[in-house]
Design a protein around this motif. Structure first.
Motif, PDB file in Angstrom:
ATOM      1  N   ARG A 162       0.828  -1.211   0.000  1.00 13.53           N
ATOM      2  CA  ARG A 162       0.000   0.000   0.000  1.00 13.53           C
ATOM      3  C   ARG A 162       0.861   1.260   0.000  1.00 13.53           C
ATOM      4  N   GLU A 163       1.953   1.246   0.767  1.00 14.57           N
ATOM      5  CA  GLU A 163       2.846   2.397   0.780  1.00 14.57           C
ATOM      6  C   GLU A 163       3.535   2.576  -0.562  1.00 14.57           C
ATOM      7  N   CYS A 164       3.816   1.467  -1.233  1.00 15.27           N
ATOM      8  CA  CYS A 164       4.445   1.518  -2.554  1.00 15.27           C
ATOM      9  C   CYS A 164       3.517   2.123  -3.594  1.00 15.27           C
ATOM     10  N   MET A 165       2.205   1.862  -3.447  1.00 16.23           N
ATOM     11  CA  MET A 165       1.206   2.362  -4.391  1.00 16.23           C
ATOM     12  C   MET A 165       0.196   3.234  -3.653  1.00 16.23           C
ATOM     13  N   PRO A 166       0.610   4.430  -3.221  1.00 18.03           N
ATOM     14  CA  PRO A 166      -0.299   5.278  -2.435  1.00 18.03           C
ATOM     15  C   PRO A 166      -1.542   5.705  -3.192  1.00 18.03           C
ATOM     16  N   LYS A 167      -1.500   5.661  -4.503  1.00 15.51           N
ATOM     17  CA  LYS A 167      -2.689   5.981  -5.300  1.00 15.51           C
ATOM     18  C   LYS A 167      -3.628   4.785  -5.429  1.00 15.51           C
ATOM     19  N   GLY A 168      -3.215   3.631  -4.891  1.00 11.17           N
ATOM     20  CA  GLY A 168      -4.065   2.444  -4.920  1.00 11.17           C
ATOM     21  C   GLY A 168      -3.834   1.546  -6.101  1.00 11.17           C
ATOM     22  N   SER A 169      -2.927   1.931  -6.995  1.00  7.54           N
ATOM     23  CA  SER A 169      -2.642   1.141  -8.194  1.00  7.54           C
ATOM     24  C   SER A 169      -1.318   1.630  -8.771  1.00  7.54           C
ATOM     25  N   PRO A 170      -0.771   0.932  -9.768  1.00  3.93           N
ATOM     26  CA  PRO A 170       0.380   1.495 -10.469  1.00  3.93           C
ATOM     27  C   PRO A 170       0.032   2.844 -11.084  1.00  3.93           C
ATOM     28  N   VAL A 171       1.061   3.634 -11.370  1.00  8.34           N
ATOM     29  CA  VAL A 171       0.841   4.963 -11.928  1.00  8.34           C
ATOM     30  C   VAL A 171       1.636   5.121 -13.221  1.00  8.34           C
ATOM     31  N   HIS A 172       1.355   6.199 -13.931  1.00  9.20           N
ATOM     32  CA  HIS A 172       2.024   6.478 -15.189  1.00  9.20           C
ATOM     33  C   HIS A 172       3.497   6.794 -14.934  1.00  9.20           C
ATOM     34  N   ASN A 173       4.354   6.377 -15.866  1.00 15.79           N
ATOM     35  CA  ASN A 173       5.795   6.559 -15.644  1.00 15.79           C
ATOM     36  C   ASN A 173       6.230   8.019 -15.685  1.00 15.79           C
TER      37      ASN A 173
ATOM     38  N   GLY B 185       3.021  10.741 -11.654  1.00 12.14           N
ATOM     39  CA  GLY B 185       2.740   9.938 -10.481  1.00 12.14           C
ATOM     40  C   GLY B 185       1.323  10.070  -9.958  1.00 12.14           C
ATOM     41  N   ASN B 186       0.577  11.058 -10.446  1.00 11.42           N
ATOM     42  CA  ASN B 186      -0.818  11.212 -10.026  1.00 11.42           C
ATOM     43  C   ASN B 186      -1.805  10.523 -10.964  1.00 11.42           C
ATOM     44  N   ARG B 187      -1.304   9.979 -12.046  1.00 12.52           N
ATOM     45  CA  ARG B 187      -2.179   9.335 -13.024  1.00 12.52           C
ATOM     46  C   ARG B 187      -2.242   7.842 -12.730  1.00 12.52           C
ATOM     47  N   ARG B 188      -3.345   7.391 -12.190  1.00 15.11           N
ATOM     48  CA  ARG B 188      -3.519   5.984 -11.836  1.00 15.11           C
ATOM     49  C   ARG B 188      -3.711   5.133 -13.089  1.00 15.11           C
ATOM     50  N   MET B 189      -3.121   3.952 -13.091  1.00 15.99           N
ATOM     51  CA  MET B 189      -3.253   3.022 -14.209  1.00 15.99           C
ATOM     52  C   MET B 189      -3.945   1.764 -13.689  1.00 15.99           C
ATOM     53  N   THR B 190      -5.241   1.898 -13.385  1.00 16.44           N
ATOM     54  CA  THR B 190      -5.977   0.803 -12.746  1.00 16.44           C
ATOM     55  C   THR B 190      -6.168  -0.394 -13.667  1.00 16.44           C
ATOM     56  N   GLN B 191      -5.949  -0.209 -14.973  1.00 13.06           N
ATOM     57  CA  GLN B 191      -6.073  -1.349 -15.879  1.00 13.06           C
ATOM     58  C   GLN B 191      -5.015  -2.405 -15.598  1.00 13.06           C
ATOM     59  N   TYR B 192      -3.967  -2.031 -14.856  1.00 16.35           N
ATOM     60  CA  TYR B 192      -2.919  -2.985 -14.496  1.00 16.35           C
ATOM     61  C   TYR B 192      -3.142  -3.592 -13.117  1.00 16.35           C
ATOM     62  N   GLY B 193      -4.286  -3.307 -12.499  1.00 16.28           N
ATOM     63  CA  GLY B 193      -4.601  -3.868 -11.199  1.00 16.28           C
ATOM     64  C   GLY B 193      -4.561  -2.829 -10.099  1.00 16.28           C
ATOM     65  N   THR B 194      -4.991  -3.230  -8.916  1.00 15.87           N
ATOM     66  CA  THR B 194      -4.948  -2.384  -7.737  1.00 15.87           C
ATOM     67  C   THR B 194      -4.189  -3.110  -6.635  1.00 15.87           C
ATOM     68  N   VAL B 195      -4.058  -2.466  -5.486  1.00 20.50           N
ATOM     69  CA  VAL B 195      -3.253  -3.024  -4.399  1.00 20.50           C
ATOM     70  C   VAL B 195      -3.617  -4.464  -4.083  1.00 20.50           C
ATOM     71  N   LYS B 196      -4.895  -4.783  -4.097  1.00 17.57           N
ATOM     72  CA  LYS B 196      -5.341  -6.133  -3.723  1.00 17.57           C
ATOM     73  C   LYS B 196      -4.825  -7.203  -4.674  1.00 17.57           C
ATOM     74  N   ASP B 197      -4.406  -6.814  -5.880  1.00 20.00           N
ATOM     75  CA  ASP B 197      -3.928  -7.791  -6.858  1.00 20.00           C
ATOM     76  C   ASP B 197      -2.445  -8.110  -6.716  1.00 20.00           C
ATOM     77  N   PHE B 198      -1.719  -7.357  -5.899  1.00 21.66           N
ATOM     78  CA  PHE B 198      -0.257  -7.462  -5.867  1.00 21.66           C
ATOM     79  C   PHE B 198       0.228  -8.128  -4.584  1.00 21.66           C
ATOM     80  N   ARG B 199       1.315  -8.906  -4.723  1.00 24.97           N
ATOM     81  CA  ARG B 199       1.959  -9.579  -3.606  1.00 24.97           C
ATOM     82  C   ARG B 199       3.443  -9.184  -3.562  1.00 24.97           C
ATOM     83  N   GLU B 200       3.971  -9.066  -2.356  1.00 20.56           N
ATOM     84  CA  GLU B 200       5.409  -8.884  -2.220  1.00 20.56           C
ATOM     85  C   GLU B 200       6.075 -10.236  -2.430  1.00 20.56           C
ATOM     86  N   LEU B 201       6.822 -10.386  -3.513  1.00 19.49           N
ATOM     87  CA  LEU B 201       7.345 -11.680  -3.930  1.00 19.49           C
ATOM     88  C   LEU B 201       8.743 -11.966  -3.390  1.00 19.49           C
ATOM     89  N   VAL B 202       9.598 -10.962  -3.386  1.00 20.79           N
ATOM     90  CA  VAL B 202      10.960 -11.139  -2.867  1.00 20.79           C
ATOM     91  C   VAL B 202      11.515  -9.749  -2.587  1.00 20.79           C
TER      92      VAL B 202
END
Length: 290
Positions: free
Chosen positions: A89-100, A103-120
């Motif tokens: 959640r801290e990594c994605m404060p906008k709730g989803s990935p953002v435009h490169n 940083g204020n442009r949310r890219m929800t088509q790539y998922g939201t926080v609930k879709d992501f896992r810390e892998l390593v």
């Protein structure tokens, strides 16, 4: 929770495509110039899970400090712990990935926080960087106390092509990114701003891989952290003068991240070489996205 089995089946079929290899050296210089200059411009403007989705045969691995790994096959991404979920959640404060570039442009088509896992996650004395992924792709997360300078959560598809293929890569090793991330913070009684830049390599491995080593082409070699069938490594980066004349967007002499191509080697039992990728070029995150 209602499960849409038809949608899951469709997504699994889409994930069956082959992953593409890392792009060549042609992108490296352009990527370095753009990344460092965008980073500095951004500083100036700033004012200096719960449920796991089902997939086929994800590899889960755990690693100790010695690099020894135990592997098992499961059918879902690992669930976030409460601490990992907070980190995502801290990594994605906008709730989803953002435009490169925004940083204020949310890219929800790539998922939201609930879709992501810390892998390593890779930790060192300077902090940490984590590979955070969904079924479709990933972002990098480098925590910082300077929230206004939080690195953007830029999304990259697994395999660099929509809809993203998590398990469809050939051989024992897939390098998914060789890129950079910033860590901004303040030091001293005057709270002077300091920023560190890191060269980072992340990717995926199969169950027979016991160790992944990065040769950074500057005399340093690093063993990556392995977990959940993924790996990550980072080293502090160094800025060098830009050979081009002029000044950057904030009026300073331009510099570039010194990021020569790296070599990534996967080792199996007995430390035999299973695969070695030479000449892996530096490049930006966001490949294959809009």
């Amino acid at each position: 929770m209602t499960i849409d089995e038809q949608q899951i089946s469709a997504e699994l079929r889409l994930m069956a495509g082959e992953a593409r290899p890392v792009d060549g050296l042609a992108h490296a210089t352009r990527a370095r110039n753009a990344a460092v200059r965008r980073r500095r411009a951004s500083w100036s403007v700033a004012g200096l899970a719960a449920a796991a989705s089902v997939i086929t045969s994800v590899l889960v691995m755990t690693s100790g400090g010695s690099g020894q790994v135990a592997a098992a096959r499961v059918e879902h991404l690992p669930a976030n712990t409460p601490e990992q979920l907070r980190s995502v959640r801290e990594c994605m404060p906008k709730g989803s990935p953002v435009h490169n570039m925004d940083g204020n442009r949310r890219m929800t088509q790539y998922g939201t926080v609930k879709d992501f896992r810390e892998l390593v996650e890779y930790r060192d004395k300077g902090g940490s960087t984590a590979l955070v992924g969904s079924l479709s792709g990933f972002v990098l997360c480098t925590p910082t106390t300077q929230k206004e300078n939080q690195p953007r959560a830029v999304f990259t598809y697994w395999g660099f092509k929509a809809p993203g293929s998590l398990t469809g890569f050939p051989g024992p090793l897939q390098v998914d990114a060789y890129t950079s991330h910033d860590h901004s913070y303040t030091v001293g009684p005057d709270q002077a701003e300091k920023d560190d830049i890191y060269r980072i390599v992340v990717g995926r491995v199969t169950t027979d891989v016991r160790r992944v080593e990065i040769d950074w082409a500057d005399g340093r070699r690093t063993d990556a952290r392995l977990a959940n069938g993924f790996f990550i490594a980072r080293v502090p980066g160094k800025l060098i003068p830009d050979p081009d004349d002029g000044k950057d967007a904030v009026g300073e002499p331009p510099t570039l991240l010194d990021s020569p191509p790296v070599t990534v080697t996967a080792y199996g039992p007995g430390d035999q070489v299973l695969k070695r990728d030479k000449g892996v070029a530096f490049g930006p995150l966001g490949r294959g996205t809009e």
